[in-house]
Each structure stands twice: as structure tokens, then as C-alpha cells.
Design a protein around this motif. Structure first.
Motif, PDB file in Angstrom:
ATOM      1  N   LYS A 283     -23.760 -41.474 -79.043  1.00  0.00           N
ATOM      2  CA  LYS A 283     -22.694 -41.107 -78.094  1.00  0.00           C
ATOM      3  C   LYS A 283     -23.152 -41.209 -76.634  1.00  0.00           C
ATOM      4  O   LYS A 283     -22.781 -40.372 -75.799  1.00  0.00           O
ATOM      5  CB  LYS A 283     -22.145 -39.703 -78.389  1.00  0.00           C
ATOM      6  N   MET A 284     -23.945 -42.212 -76.331  1.00  0.00           N
ATOM      7  CA  MET A 284     -24.472 -42.383 -74.981  1.00  0.00           C
ATOM      8  C   MET A 284     -23.403 -42.769 -73.965  1.00  0.00           C
ATOM      9  O   MET A 284     -23.668 -42.808 -72.766  1.00  0.00           O
ATOM     10  CB  MET A 284     -25.612 -43.414 -74.970  1.00  0.00           C
ATOM     11  N   ASP A 285     -22.185 -43.041 -74.441  1.00  0.00           N
ATOM     12  CA  ASP A 285     -21.087 -43.334 -73.511  1.00  0.00           C
ATOM     13  C   ASP A 285     -20.548 -42.055 -72.857  1.00  0.00           C
ATOM     14  O   ASP A 285     -19.793 -42.106 -71.895  1.00  0.00           O
ATOM     15  CB  ASP A 285     -19.955 -44.043 -74.277  1.00  0.00           C
ATOM     16  N   PRO A 310     -42.322 -41.414 -81.662  1.00  0.00           N
ATOM     17  CA  PRO A 310     -41.403 -42.357 -82.310  1.00  0.00           C
ATOM     18  C   PRO A 310     -40.540 -43.106 -81.292  1.00  0.00           C
ATOM     19  O   PRO A 310     -40.344 -42.640 -80.172  1.00  0.00           O
ATOM     20  CB  PRO A 310     -40.532 -41.465 -83.197  1.00  0.00           C
ATOM     21  N   ARG A 311     -40.033 -44.252 -81.717  1.00  0.00           N
ATOM     22  CA  ARG A 311     -39.183 -45.044 -80.828  1.00  0.00           C
ATOM     23  C   ARG A 311     -37.777 -44.450 -80.791  1.00  0.00           C
ATOM     24  O   ARG A 311     -37.242 -44.007 -81.803  1.00  0.00           O
ATOM     25  CB  ARG A 311     -39.086 -46.481 -81.334  1.00  0.00           C
ATOM     26  N   VAL A 312     -37.179 -44.469 -79.596  1.00  0.00           N
ATOM     27  CA  VAL A 312     -35.837 -43.928 -79.419  1.00  0.00           C
ATOM     28  C   VAL A 312     -34.908 -45.051 -78.962  1.00  0.00           C
ATOM     29  O   VAL A 312     -35.243 -45.798 -78.046  1.00  0.00           O
ATOM     30  CB  VAL A 312     -35.826 -42.806 -78.361  1.00  0.00           C
ATOM     31  N   PHE A 313     -33.762 -45.169 -79.602  1.00  0.00           N
ATOM     32  CA  PHE A 313     -32.785 -46.195 -79.229  1.00  0.00           C
ATOM     33  C   PHE A 313     -31.551 -45.530 -78.648  1.00  0.00           C
ATOM     34  O   PHE A 313     -30.966 -44.652 -79.279  1.00  0.00           O
ATOM     35  CB  PHE A 313     -32.409 -47.030 -80.451  1.00  0.00           C
ATOM     36  N   SER A 314     -31.199 -45.953 -77.462  1.00  0.00           N
ATOM     37  CA  SER A 314     -30.022 -45.404 -76.805  1.00  0.00           C
ATOM     38  C   SER A 314     -28.800 -46.191 -77.274  1.00  0.00           C
ATOM     39  O   SER A 314     -28.727 -47.401 -77.079  1.00  0.00           O
ATOM     40  CB  SER A 314     -30.225 -45.549 -75.287  1.00  0.00           C
ATOM     41  N   THR A 315     -27.848 -45.514 -77.927  1.00  0.00           N
ATOM     42  CA  THR A 315     -26.713 -46.262 -78.508  1.00  0.00           C
ATOM     43  C   THR A 315     -25.371 -45.578 -78.260  1.00  0.00           C
ATOM     44  O   THR A 315     -25.299 -44.380 -77.983  1.00  0.00           O
ATOM     45  CB  THR A 315     -26.843 -46.381 -80.044  1.00  0.00           C
ATOM     46  N   SER A 316     -24.335 -46.391 -78.403  1.00  0.00           N
ATOM     47  CA  SER A 316     -22.983 -45.855 -78.456  1.00  0.00           C
ATOM     48  C   SER A 316     -22.188 -46.705 -79.423  1.00  0.00           C
ATOM     49  O   SER A 316     -22.221 -47.935 -79.337  1.00  0.00           O
ATOM     50  CB  SER A 316     -22.321 -45.912 -77.077  1.00  0.00           C
ATOM     51  N   SER A 317     -21.484 -46.075 -80.338  1.00  0.00           N
ATOM     52  CA  SER A 317     -20.671 -46.837 -81.283  1.00  0.00           C
ATOM     53  C   SER A 317     -19.371 -47.267 -80.631  1.00  0.00           C
ATOM     54  O   SER A 317     -18.652 -48.099 -81.166  1.00  0.00           O
ATOM     55  CB  SER A 317     -20.382 -46.003 -82.531  1.00  0.00           C
TER      56      SER A 317
END
Ligand SMILES: Nc1nc2c(ncn2[C@@H]2O[C@H](COP(=O)(O)OP(=O)(O)OP(=O)(O)O)[C@@H](O)[C@H]2O)c(=O)[nH]1
Ligand SMILES: [Mg+2]
Length: 438
Positions: A283-285, A310-317
Motif C-alpha cells: 500500500k505504498m500509494d 532482509p531485502r525490502v520491496f516497496s510496492t503498491s497493488s
């Protein structure tokens, strides 16, 4: 478990036609028969390829054919057989007859294979028809047609990648965006009650199965919420995507969420934390999400309990930010992560069953069927009779006479007479017509 299935058409190769030829040698005035046999047509063989995980490729190619055998040649030379067409399927594929639903083969283990459509036998050349009574026969057979059938492939899939996290963090939404699955999505907790699965296809054609699992809450490992069901499924996934909600409106502490979920995983089975895990900031939007993520990353970096951050990925569906990268990295991780050595699926289906379908069919089907057209022509059909017809070289009188004898032998003449056929009536098989003679 989720069933991936697809219906395809396969056609084995026809046998090569036999040849009518005679020897022509310098000092032999009337040489004997010298026509060779046709070669066998290629069969369609299905075999396990361990590297495959889904039936995705069959969505794009649905027709498989094997080549015909070569024709027989002069000087008694046989035509070459055509190579079999080998079709690769993943472990655990069941092959069914699409019309009857009967199981043709279960390809369970590495090395399993099944001939699903047999290539036609090559037709015999005239050498084979020579006898003391007929030393120079002008008879040859056409090649036998290859088996043609519609089949259904079915694969029971276990997920490669599991989506975990608290309720409402956006697991089902993510699944619905990266696959064609349509899970229920809603803003209340525990929307997902049982896992949904979907297939991800990467641009480079790699594919894998991803599961959206029911939300986890504190105490799941001791049976709170839907925890136990969840955990049973996660056991089978090789890579974990851990979703952490960054929407500040939720009023939660993302880092605290993250630790709690990992604690539940560990309580259930410490081995789960050793599986490759990627953190997915969701929900990065949303306004304020970026700040939440910054704080989260800082806490993560300061976390002294892990050796490697750990690796973190910034996402928004919603905007799809970061999703393609996430899927590619998950695909890479899968390649590095070994398969489970003994899946239940295999234990259950360890028995390989391959049925001889042609024989089954021949047993049940009549040799021939008689019908009458409106114009009073008698029409003959039936698998055995039609195969005989297709293997007859209609251009040669001797072959035709042999065909007539074969029909009589099968009881066609008697059956026609019984139905009331009279001398002079027209009888037809496919495009070939002849007169009935008493
Ligand atoms: N703004 C925003 N909202 C999202 C995003 N992804 C999901 N949501 C919303 O978050 C709510 C929960 O989404 P779900 O996908 O049902 O969450 P879930 O993790 O599957 O929840 P459970 O099945 O209950 O465990 C829904 O109202 C979604 O519309 C996102 O990327 N951005
Ligand atoms: Mg859900």
C-alpha cells in the motif's frame, strides 16, 4: 491444492505405404516381387521433465503431431520409421481421455513416460504377399493411420511462493494483480478463509504458482484465528513473501507486525524462518506510507537478531509499483531453492497406471456398422473396417479383391444380406462405392 488443466489434441503419424515393385535384373527375365514395407509412423509420447512446474506452455500450443513413416521402396527396401514426438510435462501430470474422462496415464516421477497415441504400422510391400499360388502379387497395403485423440492434462499444483502477513495487508489484492486469479478482496479481516492460488508468468517465460494464504494473527501457532489452516499450507511453499502494511491509517506499527508474524512462523516450525523470505512493503500509494517505510527500514537495519538484513520491496497493488521486480526476484529465488524431496502428492500417487487404451476401445467397439442413406445407398462405417479401408491401396485390382475378401471374412456380406441388400445395390465406405453382388 489447485488444479491446472488444459485440453489438447494429438495425432500420431501414419505408417508409410507399402510398395508394389518387381525385380529387374540383367539375367532374370521376370524378377519376383521387390516392393518394401512402409516405415512406422511416429507415436506421441508424454514424459516427465523435472524442470517444469506448470502446464502454462500448453495454453499456447494445443496441437501435437508426429510425422508419417516413409514409403516402402524398390529392391525390398523398407521405409524409415518416423521419430516419436516427445512432449514434456511436469511431475504429477495426469493424462485423461477428454471425451470419456478415463485416465490414460499418471506421470508421477522423473523418468515416467507414456505412449498416448500410437503411430500407425507401415503398410506391407508386395514381397509380403507372395505365395506359391500368387508369386507376383500386385498387392500392397497403405500405412495404418496414426491414433488421433483429444486429451486432458491435469496437474495438481502445490504453491511455490506463499503470501503471508496480517489480515487486510493486501495479500489477495497482490495475487489478483500478478495472476489471473480472482480472490475475494475486502477491507475486513479474514476475508480469505482458504488459500487461493494463481500462476505467475514472467516475461522470460519462467512460471510459478503463488498462494494467497489466510491472514495470520498473534497466537496462530497455538490455534488462534485461521492460523492452523494457514500453517499447514505454508509448509509446502518454498519462498515466502511477507507483506507488511505501510498505510499509516491502519494505526499499526509495521515493524512490530513483522516481528509478530515471524514469531508465529517460528513457533509453528523453526525451519520456516530458514526459507527464503522477501519483505513486501504494501500500500505504498497511501499518503504517509513512505515515512512508515523509512522508519521500518531503520528498525530492520538495527535489528541485532538477524545476521543479514532482509531485502525490502516497496510496492503498491494499485499503481503496480515494484511488483514486476518482486516477481522476478521471487522467480530467481525459486531457482536457487531446492524442491521438497518427498511431496505428499507423490506418496499418494506413487502407483503409475498406464492403460492400454487401444485394446480397451477395440474390445468395446463393433467391427463395423451398417446404415442406409436417403438415396438407399448402404453406408459402412466402424473403426476396424475404416482402418482396413484406409490401409487398402484402391488403385490396384488385386488389393481391392483382397479387401473384398477381408470384408466377407468380417461378416459384412452376411450382415448386408440380412438387412435386405440385393444384387446391384450400392455400398459405400467413406468416398469409395461398389456394387453389392450376391
Ligand atoms: N491503497 C491500497 N489499498 C490496498 C492495496 N492492496 C490492498 N488494498 C486494500 O486493502 C484491503 C484488504 O485487501 P485484501 O487483499 O483483501 O487483504 P488480505 O491480506 O488478503 O486480507 P485477508 O484475506 O483478510 O487476510 C482492501 O480494501 C484492498 O482494497 C494497495 O496496494 N493500496
Ligand atoms: Mg485475502
Amino acid at each position: 491444492m489447485f488444479i491446472d488443466q488444459v485440453t489438447i489434441e494429438i495425432k500420431a503419424g501414419k505408417g508409410g505405404d507399402g510398395m508394389v515393385a518387381f525385380r529387374r535384373e540383367k539375367y532374370v527375365p521376370n524378377g519376383g516381387p521387390a516392393g518394401g514395407d512402409g516405415g512406422r509412423g511416429g507415436s506421441i509420447v508424454f514424459e516427465v521433465d523435472e524442470g517444469l512446474r506448470t502446464l502454462m506452455d500448453f495454453r499456447y500450443s494445443k496441437h501435437f503431431r508426429a510425422e508419417s513413416g516413409e514409403k516402402g521402396m524398390i529392391k525390398g527396401m523398407h521405409g524409415h520409421g518416423a521419430p516419436d514426438k516427445r512432449v514434456q510435462v511436469p511431475e504429477g501430470t495426469t493424462i485423461k481421455d477428454a471425451e470419456t474422462g478415463a485416465v490414460i496415464a499418471d506421470l508421477v516421477h522423473k523418468g515416467d513416460y507414456a505412449v498416448v497415441a500410437k503411430g500407425g504400422r507401415g503398410g506391407r510391400g508386395n514381397i509380403r504377399f507372395a505365395s506359391p499360388k500368387n508369386p507376383a502379387p500386385e498387392i500392397s497395403e497403405n500405412g495404418e493411420p496414426g491414433v488421433e485423440r483429444k486429451i486432458q492434462l491435469e496437474l495438481k499444483v502445490l504453491a511455490d511462493v506463499g503470501l503471508v502477513g496480517f489480515p487486510s495487508v493486501g495479500k489477495s489484492t497482490l495475487l489478483s494483480v500478478v495472476t489471473s486469479a480472482k480472490p475475494k478482496i475486502a477491507d475486513y479481516h479474514f476475508t480469505t478463509l482458504s488459500p487461493n492460488l494463481g500462476m505467475v508468468r514472467l516475461d522470460d517465460n519462467r512460471d510459478f504458482v503463488i498462494a494467497d494464504l489466510p491472514g495470520l494473527i498473534e497466537g496462530a501457532s497455538v490455534g488462534v484465528g485461521l492460523g492452523i489452516q494457514f500453517l499447514r499450507h505454508i509448509e509446502r511453499t518454498r519462498v515466502i513473501l511477507h507483506l507488511v502494511d505501510m498505510n499509516p491509517e491502519e494505526g499499526r506499527d509495521p515493524f512490530d507486525d513483522y516481528l509478530k508474524i515471524n514469531k508465529e512462523l517460528k513457533n509453528y516450525d523453526p525451519e520456516l524462518l530458514e526459507r527464503p523470505q522477501l519483505i513486501v512493503a504494501s500500500k505504498m500509494d497511501m499518503p504517509g506510507a513512505a515515512e512508515q517505510l523509512e522508519a521500518f527500514k531503520k528498525q530492520l537495519a538495527e535489528d541485532s537478531t538477524v545476521e543479514e538484513t532482509p531485502r525490502v520491496f516497496s510496492t503498491s497493488s494499485i499503481t503496480r509499483e515494484g511488483l514486476q521486480t518482486l516477481m522476478n526476484v521471487a522467480g530467481d529465488l525459486l531457482e536457487e531453492t531446492p524442491m521438497f524431496p518427498a511431496l505428499n502428492l507423490k506418496e499418494q500417487e506413487a502407483q503409475q497406471k498406464i492403460y492400454d487404451f487401444e485394446k480397451e476401445q477395440e474390445k468395446s467397439a463393433p467391427d463395423f456398422v451398417i446404415n442406409r442413406d436417403e438415396d438407399l445407398t448402404w453406408v459402412l462405417s466402424g473403426e476396424k473396417l475404416e482402418r482396413l479401408y484406409q490401409m487398402t491401396n484402391m488403385d490396384r485390382d488385386e488389393s481391392l479383391m483382397r479387401f473384398a475378401r477381408q470384408l466377407r471374412g468380417m461378416g459384412v456380406d452376411d450382415a448386408l444380406r440380412e438387412r435386405g441388400a440385393k444384387s446391384g445395390d450400392i455400398v459405400r465406405i467413406d468416398k469409395f462405392s461398389f456394387e453389392f453382388v450376391e
